[in-house]
Design a protein around this motif. Structure first.
Motif, PDB file in Angstrom:
ATOM      1  N   ARG A  31       1.224  -1.028   0.258  1.00 19.37           N
ATOM      2  CA  ARG A  31      -0.160  -0.453   0.063  1.00 19.37           C
ATOM      3  C   ARG A  31       0.874   1.058   0.058  1.00 19.37           C
ATOM      4  O   ARG A  31       0.324   2.232  -1.037  1.00 19.37           O
ATOM      5  CB  ARG A  31      -1.043  -0.355   1.374  1.00 19.37           C
ATOM      6  CG  ARG A  31      -1.935  -1.210   1.000  1.00 19.37           C
ATOM      7  CD  ARG A  31      -2.723  -0.696   0.045  1.00 19.37           C
ATOM      8  NE  ARG A  31      -3.863   0.160   0.111  1.00 19.37           N
ATOM      9  CZ  ARG A  31      -4.701   0.081   1.490  1.00 19.37           C
ATOM     10  NH1 ARG A  31      -5.282  -0.872   1.408  1.00 19.37           N
ATOM     11  NH2 ARG A  31      -5.891   0.885   1.702  1.00 19.37           N
ATOM     12  N   ALA A  32       2.385   1.592   0.887  1.00 14.94           N
ATOM     13  CA  ALA A  32       2.935   1.842  -0.002  1.00 14.94           C
ATOM     14  C   ALA A  32       3.693   2.391  -0.857  1.00 14.94           C
ATOM     15  O   ALA A  32       4.127   3.713  -1.464  1.00 14.94           O
ATOM     16  CB  ALA A  32       3.581   2.038   1.496  1.00 14.94           C
ATOM     17  N   ILE A  33       4.238   1.272  -0.943  1.00  7.37           N
ATOM     18  CA  ILE A  33       4.595   1.809  -2.528  1.00  7.37           C
ATOM     19  C   ILE A  33       3.570   2.011  -3.497  1.00  7.37           C
ATOM     20  O   ILE A  33       4.382   3.255  -4.657  1.00  7.37           O
ATOM     21  CB  ILE A  33       4.945  -0.163  -2.907  1.00  7.37           C
ATOM     22  CG1 ILE A  33       6.024  -0.584  -2.365  1.00  7.37           C
ATOM     23  CG2 ILE A  33       5.199   0.106  -4.596  1.00  7.37           C
ATOM     24  CD1 ILE A  33       6.194  -2.427  -2.608  1.00  7.37           C
ATOM     25  N   ASP A  34       1.808   1.704  -3.659  1.00  2.00           N
ATOM     26  CA  ASP A  34       1.227   1.998  -4.608  1.00  2.00           C
ATOM     27  C   ASP A  34       1.427   3.278  -3.834  1.00  2.00           C
ATOM     28  O   ASP A  34       1.586   4.222  -5.278  1.00  2.00           O
ATOM     29  CB  ASP A  34      -0.068   1.373  -4.311  1.00  2.00           C
ATOM     30  CG  ASP A  34      -0.587   0.369  -4.569  1.00  2.00           C
ATOM     31  OD1 ASP A  34       0.828  -0.613  -5.181  1.00  2.00           O
ATOM     32  OD2 ASP A  34      -0.888  -0.272  -4.037  1.00  2.00           O
TER      33      ASP A  34
ATOM     34  N   HIS B 276       2.231   1.546 -13.067  1.00  6.22           N
ATOM     35  CA  HIS B 276       2.229  -0.195 -12.394  1.00  6.22           C
ATOM     36  C   HIS B 276       1.552  -0.274 -13.455  1.00  6.22           C
ATOM     37  O   HIS B 276       1.197  -0.548 -14.371  1.00  6.22           O
ATOM     38  CB  HIS B 276       1.429   0.269 -11.826  1.00  6.22           C
ATOM     39  CG  HIS B 276       2.113   0.008 -10.287  1.00  6.22           C
ATOM     40  ND1 HIS B 276       1.326  -0.277  -8.945  1.00  6.22           N
ATOM     41  CD2 HIS B 276       3.332   0.208  -9.563  1.00  6.22           C
ATOM     42  CE1 HIS B 276       2.262   0.455  -7.680  1.00  6.22           C
ATOM     43  NE2 HIS B 276       3.638   0.710  -8.714  1.00  6.22           N
ATOM     44  N   TRP B 277       2.269  -2.350 -14.278  1.00  8.18           N
ATOM     45  CA  TRP B 277       1.948  -2.126 -14.881  1.00  8.18           C
ATOM     46  C   TRP B 277       0.671  -3.229 -14.569  1.00  8.18           C
ATOM     47  O   TRP B 277       0.393  -3.798 -13.756  1.00  8.18           O
ATOM     48  CB  TRP B 277       2.455  -3.889 -15.588  1.00  8.18           C
ATOM     49  CG  TRP B 277       2.315  -4.651 -16.941  1.00  8.18           C
ATOM     50  CD1 TRP B 277       2.792  -4.191 -18.354  1.00  8.18           C
ATOM     51  CD2 TRP B 277       1.678  -5.294 -17.278  1.00  8.18           C
ATOM     52  NE1 TRP B 277       1.980  -4.971 -19.291  1.00  8.18           N
ATOM     53  CE2 TRP B 277       1.360  -6.052 -18.223  1.00  8.18           C
ATOM     54  CE3 TRP B 277       0.964  -6.663 -16.037  1.00  8.18           C
ATOM     55  CZ2 TRP B 277       0.630  -6.980 -18.878  1.00  8.18           C
ATOM     56  CZ3 TRP B 277       0.595  -7.592 -16.625  1.00  8.18           C
ATOM     57  CH2 TRP B 277       0.224  -7.508 -18.015  1.00  8.18           C
ATOM     58  N   HIS B 278       0.044  -3.138 -15.798  1.00  3.31           N
ATOM     59  CA  HIS B 278      -1.336  -3.736 -16.111  1.00  3.31           C
ATOM     60  C   HIS B 278      -3.026  -2.620 -14.862  1.00  3.31           C
ATOM     61  O   HIS B 278      -3.634  -2.823 -14.580  1.00  3.31           O
ATOM     62  CB  HIS B 278      -2.204  -4.657 -15.379  1.00  3.31           C
ATOM     63  CG  HIS B 278      -3.444  -5.222 -15.360  1.00  3.31           C
ATOM     64  ND1 HIS B 278      -3.964  -5.477 -16.606  1.00  3.31           N
ATOM     65  CD2 HIS B 278      -4.636  -5.818 -14.656  1.00  3.31           C
ATOM     66  CE1 HIS B 278      -5.548  -6.740 -16.430  1.00  3.31           C
ATOM     67  NE2 HIS B 278      -5.783  -6.209 -15.143  1.00  3.31           N
TER      68      HIS B 278
ATOM     69  N   ARG C 100      -5.174   5.080 -12.357  1.00  4.37           N
ATOM     70  CA  ARG C 100      -4.551   5.177 -10.936  1.00  4.37           C
ATOM     71  C   ARG C 100      -4.249   5.894 -10.344  1.00  4.37           C
ATOM     72  O   ARG C 100      -4.259   6.952 -11.156  1.00  4.37           O
ATOM     73  CB  ARG C 100      -3.525   4.373 -11.696  1.00  4.37           C
ATOM     74  CG  ARG C 100      -2.550   3.907 -10.290  1.00  4.37           C
ATOM     75  CD  ARG C 100      -0.794   3.283 -10.774  1.00  4.37           C
ATOM     76  NE  ARG C 100      -0.611   3.676  -9.866  1.00  4.37           N
ATOM     77  CZ  ARG C 100       1.255   3.354  -9.825  1.00  4.37           C
ATOM     78  NH1 ARG C 100       1.643   4.043 -10.704  1.00  4.37           N
ATOM     79  NH2 ARG C 100       1.622   3.941  -8.715  1.00  4.37           N
ATOM     80  N   ALA C 101      -4.982   6.140  -9.375  1.00  3.52           N
ATOM     81  CA  ALA C 101      -4.909   7.214  -8.245  1.00  3.52           C
ATOM     82  C   ALA C 101      -4.256   6.787  -7.022  1.00  3.52           C
ATOM     83  O   ALA C 101      -4.835   5.961  -6.738  1.00  3.52           O
ATOM     84  CB  ALA C 101      -6.451   7.932  -8.270  1.00  3.52           C
ATOM     85  N   ASP C 102      -3.736   7.601  -6.065  1.00  2.00           N
ATOM     86  CA  ASP C 102      -3.351   7.251  -5.067  1.00  2.00           C
ATOM     87  C   ASP C 102      -3.394   8.853  -4.104  1.00  2.00           C
ATOM     88  O   ASP C 102      -3.321   9.641  -4.999  1.00  2.00           O
ATOM     89  CB  ASP C 102      -1.997   5.885  -4.707  1.00  2.00           C
ATOM     90  CG  ASP C 102      -2.376   5.646  -3.127  1.00  2.00           C
ATOM     91  OD1 ASP C 102      -2.888   6.061  -2.168  1.00  2.00           O
ATOM     92  OD2 ASP C 102      -1.717   4.257  -3.848  1.00  2.00           O
ATOM     93  N   PHE C 103      -3.089   8.863  -2.595  1.00  2.26           N
ATOM     94  CA  PHE C 103      -2.878  10.151  -1.993  1.00  2.26           C
ATOM     95  C   PHE C 103      -1.403  10.177  -2.173  1.00  2.26           C
ATOM     96  O   PHE C 103      -1.108   9.225  -1.688  1.00  2.26           O
ATOM     97  CB  PHE C 103      -3.906  10.214  -0.544  1.00  2.26           C
ATOM     98  CG  PHE C 103      -3.504  11.048  -0.313  1.00  2.26           C
ATOM     99  CD1 PHE C 103      -4.858  12.209  -0.837  1.00  2.26           C
ATOM    100  CD2 PHE C 103      -2.062  12.246   0.621  1.00  2.26           C
ATOM    101  CE1 PHE C 103      -4.393  13.489  -0.026  1.00  2.26           C
ATOM    102  CE2 PHE C 103      -2.505  12.779   1.591  1.00  2.26           C
ATOM    103  CZ  PHE C 103      -3.736  14.083   0.630  1.00  2.26           C
TER     104      PHE C 103
END
Length: 977
Positions: free
Chosen positions: A825-828, A838-840, A913-916
């Protein structure tokens, strides 16, 4: 079937849903796992025994001579370019699209008659919106084929009815999911509306809306007629030269082994002769596993019963939309002036032994299992409480018989009916009493609730098109087209990795417990909200790396990826182990109590920031400010070695990897269309005549490949296929299970590792993108200086037996530097913040490196040919028609992907793809944008727009970036802070 008290006799009033509910509730509970015998509907002789069940008549079990003519419907050709096995939705769609794409010599073999397996009784519902952009595209193609193209091509009506679709939300999370679907639909031109309870009542007056949060209405959804669609597809394919041969059971697949040891399809054996062919397509539905065994191919699916009932006439129901009440796990399909009522339960009945004699067959409906759906249906449409039951349908999986004014099935529910060359469905018709059928169905479900498609890894030329988890009709057109492209061109047009049979590791595809558990959960959660961070509870702990127990004791909350348990995040309150699957309390099993992992997983069931958002934040900021250690042992770790290894590497990898031993290169692997099959790191090895745990003995050239674990099997299959096609003399060796891998990233990583490794780690002595064999706390490791989060760092590739002592040495050295454990989750978050792909997610087989901003990975300035080069050169010359763009949002709102991207008031794409991003304190999103006018998407086009991202129907202003918003000059990975 259990005996129920007598409810009806010939001439008695029709049973109502409420009566059926009361009868079932009064009965003692029995286990639904017992075997149920199929009712063969392909023949009829003599009256059936009277059954005490809440419906008027059952279809008779066939005892006499089959009405199906003996022998094939036409002579078999001696040869064919491709043979499709199975005449259901997927088989007919695949044959049609093969013929449409110009494939000559295409033959479809059906053991009985078209649709005689699970297709004939399917509901034929088509919902245009699903929480997957790929599936939205596939559904759109099915709708075009069925609603317009087939009729234009043949002049025949397929039975398509556009009555709309209505999704019911009984809680806030469900309504949030529907709002996400509405936003995604805008990117694809799918009209949809989120309605209030009052608006829903106006649209559907018979509906109870007192307990609703709202609904999602899609006016152009509708219903397909399976028989009409498949017969029209067959006729259209035949007009283009394809052949459809019925009454021709397949008895074997001939396979030969070429000079390189590769097994390939040679032909098909049937009861009436053989066909020589290099290509077979297994579209056999619940029989696909049996067909696979004929060729030595593993097909991981499970057959289950699925049931629905058909009501008597309901005044006022005409022209109402089809309904899915996901929270009640029930659907209501309009059927003329009546409804079909069915759903998905936590205790489905497994079809333990799939009979090869089963055709146009159904099972006795199990009222114990079905009761919950009656309750949900009556709650949603109260008039059903006093509505009679016309028929019940229960078969292997999600399948349903429908009657429409345009359907060749008209009359099937009230008597014998001739169709498709004289086949008859017969019901008992004693005296003046017209018997009503009691039916039951079968369907195949897969371990990850996705179809099984593509070329099998065991045999070249053996393709799969099966395991559609009740969605074979609605996905059939899109998947049939992609499968046809796959067969003809070697790759599908769209990203079908999620459906590719090669996604599964070989240790799982023939593991009965894993397949059964995961397929059960797949069925039971068919209507569950699709949350971004949900994890399965079934089939866990199949593949655990050497650090599993060590990390579990430190509070690791694991994620599952294709059998591997990998660290998700670290819970400060202590261990949360994944327990043995409890089937959610079904089948007499006892549901786990006080289950810590399930409790933490439940916290993820939100479209807001989860409660442990701050825990992940601490892991990320520790990596940015000090250092974090990541267990990445689940990565695929391969060696490519041999006399032709350099030729193979030049052809396989888009970047120049033929650098001196000791170098490491980030590269892509492409397909013939220039799409990205993988991104990975490739390390050049020095030849060695002595094998070690960290390198095999080899002559010629050698490369060490590290690939993401979730795509390791896909990488292995892709490389193997290319090596076979090009006849390269080299070996691909899988050491994934024998090596662990930890990565230490952050400003303090050099200081920490300098105490553990026996080498100088300075920039001059150990530059970025290089690797060395070193000793860590006395253990031999391969250290690679790389970063996947945008920080100074090293990966340590470690023999399995040395993983724990090396990890402990690293943690001990890092204690005074603030080193922490961190998970994926941290890597993301960190990689999103840095702009690493990130593939896929933001990089898929239908995305080129040029579109994705990875042109630097392509050796286009060199004369060296590589797979996909021609496609990239053509794309570059024509100009990019879409481009991956980074967006940041000032508002503190969570985004997960599928949000619509607006530019100057027009939708130009959706978020992949999205994240904080915790270091920049903003939401970050990546998505491909296009120019609505159809022109190239230049850098100036990107920079000149005014952007917003639509999340659940609300737009938020966004800033576009052509470079990473975090450390755009890449100083940190070079050790410059």
């Amino acid at each position: 079937m259990p005996v129920l008290p007598a409810v009806l006799r010939p001439g008695a009033p029709m049973a109502s849903l409420s009566r059926a509910l009361r009868v079932a509730a009064a009965r003692p509970r029995q286990s639904p796992t017992r075997g149920l015998g199929p009712c063969n509907l392909s023949s009829a002789s003599g009256p059936t025994a009277e059954k005490s069940v809440p419906y008027q008549r059952t279809l008779k079990e066939g005892q006499g001579t089959s009405v199906v003519a003996q022998g094939p419907s036409r002579p078999l050709p001696s040869t064919a370019n491709v043979v499709v096995i199975g005449g259901g939705s997927l088989g007919c769609q695949t044959l049609y699209h093969l013929a449409k794409l110009g494939m000559s010599g295409a033959v479809l073999l059906e053991r009985e008659r078209l649709t005689s397996g699970t297709t004939w009784h399917t509901a034929g519902l088509l919902w245009q919106l699903r929480p997957s952009d790929v599936e939205v595209e596939l559904l759109a193609h099915t709708r075009r084929v069925v609603s317009r193209e087939l009729e234009e091509e043949t002049g025949l009506h397929t039975g398509w009815i556009q009555n709309g679709g209505l999704f019911i939300a009984s809680n806030r999370q469900r309504l949030d999911e529907y709002k996400r679907l509405m936003s995604l639909g805008k990117a694809y031109g799918v009209e949809s509306h989120v309605l209030s309870p009052a608006e829903t009542k106006t649209l559907y007056p018979l509906m109870n809306v007192d307990d609703l949060y709202g609904t999602l209405y899609v006016p152009h959804d509708g219903t397909m007629d399976p028989a009409g669609t498949c017969s029209t597809l067959a006729r259209a394919a035949s007009a283009r030269g394809a052949q459809v041969i019925e009454n021709c059971p397949v008895t074997g697949i001939r396979v030969w082994t070429d000079d390189f040891g590769v097994r390939r399809v040679a032909g098909v054996e049937t009861q009436h002769g053989s066909i020589q062919t290099p290509c077979v397509v297994n579209c056999a539905g619940v029989w696909a596993s049996a067909v696979g065994r004929m060729a030595g191919v593993k097909v991981p699916l499970v057959a289950m019963h699925h049931a629905y009932v058909v009501t008597e006439r309901i005044e006022g129901i005409q022209n109402m939309p089809n309904v899915r009440d996901h929270d009640a796990s029930v659907y209501l399909r309009l059927q003329g002036d009546a409804l079909s009522v069915g759903g998905y339960e936590a205790n489905p009945i497994f079809w333990e032994e799939v009979s090869d004699k089963f055709a146009f067959g159904l099972f006795d409906l199990d009222w114990e299992v079905f009761t919950q759906h009656i309750e949900g249906a009556i709650n949603r449409v109260p008039v059903l409480e006093k509505t009679g039951i016309k028929s019940t349908v229960c078969g292997p999986g999600e399948t349903h018989m429908q009657v429409t004014d345009h359907s060749p099935w008209v009359g099937a529910l009230t008597g014998g009916m001739e169709w498709l060359g004289g086949h008859s469905l017969r019901t008992q018709t004693g005296g003046q009493d017209r018997g009503q059928p009691s039916l039951a169905l079968e369907e195949s479900f897969t371990p990850d609730h996705k179809p099984l498609m593509g070329e099998a890894p065991e045999v070249r030329g053996f393709f799969l098109g099966c395991g559609f988890n009740s969605a074979g009709m609605m996905l059939g057109g899109g998947c049939g087209q992609e499968l046809a492209h796959w067969i003809i061109h070697g790759r599908p047009e769209k990203d079908m990795h999620g459906y590719d049979i090669r996604r599964f590791h070989h240790s799982l595809t023939d593991h009965p417990r894993w397949i059964r558990e995961r397929s059960h959960e797949s069925y039971a959660k068919n209507y569950s909200v699709v949350f971004p961070h949900d994890e399965p509870l079934a089939g866990r702990n199949m593949r655990r790396d050497p650090l599993h127990e060590e990390l579990l004791g430190q509070g690791c909350v694991f994620q599952e990826r294709h059998g591997w348990e990998r660290p998700g995040w670290f819970h400060p309150q202590g261990p949360a182990p994944v327990l043995e699957y409890d089937y959610y309390g079904a089948y007499g099993s006892r549901a786990h109590e006080d289950y810590a992992y399930r409790r933490l997983l439940a916290d993820e069931y939100t479209f807001d920031f989860p409660p442990h958002h701050d825990t992940i934040k601490k892991e990320c900021l520790a990596c940015r400010g000090a250092a974090a250690v990541f267990d990445m042992s689940y990565f695929g770790k391969f060696y490519l070695v041999g006399l032709d290894a350099r030729k193979a590497a030049d052809w396989l990898f888009s970047a120049d990897v033929s650098r001196p031993p000791g170098s490491t290169v980030y590269t892509c692997m492409l397909n013939c269309r220039g799409g990205t099959e993988s991104d990975l790191t490739v390390s050049r090895l020095a030849p060695s005549h002595q094998a070690s745990p960290l390198a095999p003995a080899f002559e010629g050239d050698g490369y060490y490949l590290a690939v993401g674990g979730a795509m390791a099997q896909h990488n292995w299959s892709h490389i193997t296929t290319v090596l076979q096609d090009q006849k390269f003399r080299c070996r691909l060796i899988d050491n994934s299970e024998d090596l662990g891998m930890v990565s230490i990233q952050g400003p303090a990583s050099r200081a920490i590792l300098q105490e553990v490794l026996d080498a100088d780690l300075s920039n001059k002595a150990f530059p970025f993108s290089t690797h060395k064999l070193l000793r860590a706390a006395g253990h031999l490791v391969r250290a690679i200086r790389l970063s996947f989060v945008g920080e100074l760092g090293w990966e340590l590739h470690i023999p399995k037996a040395s993983c724990v002592p090396v990890y402990r040495a690293v943690m001990a050295a890092g204690a005074k530097h603030g080193l922490v454990n961190a998970g994926y989750r941290a890597i993301d978050s960190l990689s999103t913040e840095k702009g690493y792909r990130h593939w896929h997610a933001d990089l898929r087989p239908d995305d080129s490196p040029l579109e994705a901003g990875l042109a630097f990975t392509c050796k286009l300035k060199s004369p060296v040919p590589f797979l996909g080069r021609e496609a990239l050169e053509q794309q570059r010359a024509a100009g990019l028609r879409r481009r991956l763009v980074c967006f940041t949002v000032e508002d503190k709102v969570p985004m997960f992907g599928l949000e619509a991207i607006w530019r100057n008031g027009q939708v130009v794409g959706h978020v992949r793809r999205a994240d904080f991003g915790f270091a920049i304190d903003k939401t970050i999103a990546y998505g491909y944008i296009h120019d609505p006018s159809g022109g190239p998407v230049s850098r100036d086009f990107v920079k000149s727009g005014d952007y917003a991202l639509e999340r659940m129907g609300v737009t938020y202003g966004a800033q576009a970036h052509l470079k990473s918003p975090f450390d755009p000059d890449n100083k940190r990975v070079k050790g410059t802070y």
